[in-house]
Design a protein around this motif. Sequence first.
Motif, PDB file in Angstrom:
ATOM      1  N   ASP A 109      36.112  49.759  55.660  1.00 40.74           N
ATOM      2  CA  ASP A 109      35.083  48.826  55.471  1.00 40.74           C
ATOM      3  C   ASP A 109      35.160  48.437  53.832  1.00 40.74           C
ATOM      4  OD1 ASP A 109      34.414  48.300  57.958  1.00 40.74           O
ATOM      5  OD2 ASP A 109      32.778  49.693  57.914  1.00 40.74           O
ATOM      6  N   ARG A 110      35.330  49.616  53.177  1.00 41.02           N
ATOM      7  CA  ARG A 110      35.237  49.426  51.542  1.00 41.02           C
ATOM      8  C   ARG A 110      36.416  48.788  51.159  1.00 41.02           C
ATOM      9  NH1 ARG A 110      33.652  55.612  49.540  1.00 41.02           N
ATOM     10  NH2 ARG A 110      31.702  55.729  50.255  1.00 41.02           N
ATOM     11  N   MET A 111      37.762  49.067  51.857  1.00 43.70           N
ATOM     12  CA  MET A 111      38.763  48.197  51.119  1.00 43.70           C
ATOM     13  C   MET A 111      38.687  46.977  51.647  1.00 43.70           C
ATOM     14  SD  MET A 111      40.679  50.355  49.786  1.00 43.70           S
ATOM     15  CE  MET A 111      42.174  49.132  49.706  1.00 43.70           C
ATOM     16  N   ASN A 112      38.130  46.527  52.854  1.00 42.90           N
ATOM     17  CA  ASN A 112      37.932  45.105  53.325  1.00 42.90           C
ATOM     18  C   ASN A 112      37.083  44.564  52.606  1.00 42.90           C
ATOM     19  OD1 ASN A 112      39.746  45.242  55.286  1.00 42.90           O
ATOM     20  ND2 ASN A 112      38.307  45.729  56.926  1.00 42.90           N
ATOM     21  N   ASN A 113      35.990  45.095  52.026  1.00 44.61           N
ATOM     22  CA  ASN A 113      35.055  44.432  51.079  1.00 44.61           C
ATOM     23  C   ASN A 113      35.801  44.269  49.666  1.00 44.61           C
ATOM     24  OD1 ASN A 113      33.040  44.241  52.924  1.00 44.61           O
ATOM     25  ND2 ASN A 113      32.112  46.285  52.319  1.00 44.61           N
ATOM     26  N   HIS A 114      36.530  44.868  49.241  1.00 46.64           N
ATOM     27  CA  HIS A 114      37.092  44.952  48.004  1.00 46.64           C
ATOM     28  C   HIS A 114      38.287  43.826  47.919  1.00 46.64           C
ATOM     29  CE1 HIS A 114      38.843  46.327  44.205  1.00 46.64           C
ATOM     30  NE2 HIS A 114      40.181  46.423  44.683  1.00 46.64           N
ATOM     31  N   ILE A 115      38.831  43.663  49.021  1.00 48.79           N
ATOM     32  CA  ILE A 115      40.027  42.719  49.091  1.00 48.79           C
ATOM     33  C   ILE A 115      39.501  41.302  49.144  1.00 48.79           C
ATOM     34  CG2 ILE A 115      41.834  41.766  50.627  1.00 48.79           C
ATOM     35  CD1 ILE A 115      42.828  44.791  51.333  1.00 48.79           C
ATOM     36  N   SER A 116      38.218  41.376  49.987  1.00 46.40           N
ATOM     37  CA  SER A 116      37.724  39.960  50.034  1.00 46.40           C
ATOM     38  C   SER A 116      36.915  39.571  48.871  1.00 46.40           C
ATOM     39  CB  SER A 116      36.544  40.066  51.301  1.00 46.40           C
ATOM     40  OG  SER A 116      35.679  40.788  50.910  1.00 46.40           O
TER      41      SER A 116
END
Length: 107
Positions: free
Chosen positions: A55-62
């Motif tokens: 979830d953290r990685m998806n938020n950072h990428i988006s």
Amino acid sequence: MESSKMLRGLLLLGLMSILSRTQATQEVSAEDFEVEKPETAADRDLAEVLEVLLDRMNNHISSTEKRGSIPLCAMGNRCAMKFGPRIGKLCDCGRGANCNSYLLKCI
């Protein structure tokens, strides 16, 4: 006569070896399809930690994609704006079109 007895013995020996091999492969294949063990507490904790990291990685990428994205323009629309001696982009021309720096439109 003696050769026929030898031939029967060899055939019997070959048949026995084939049957023993198929029986061994059936036992191995039965072991391969055993029911999986239920999850342990450690497995569940590990899965939860991995979900949080994803979830953290998806938020950072988006968030980085939102900052760098430029919308697409249609043919004939303005694609750039003149800021004194500089030209800034309003949008990016679609596939097969280019932004003309003189007209400041997609052609």
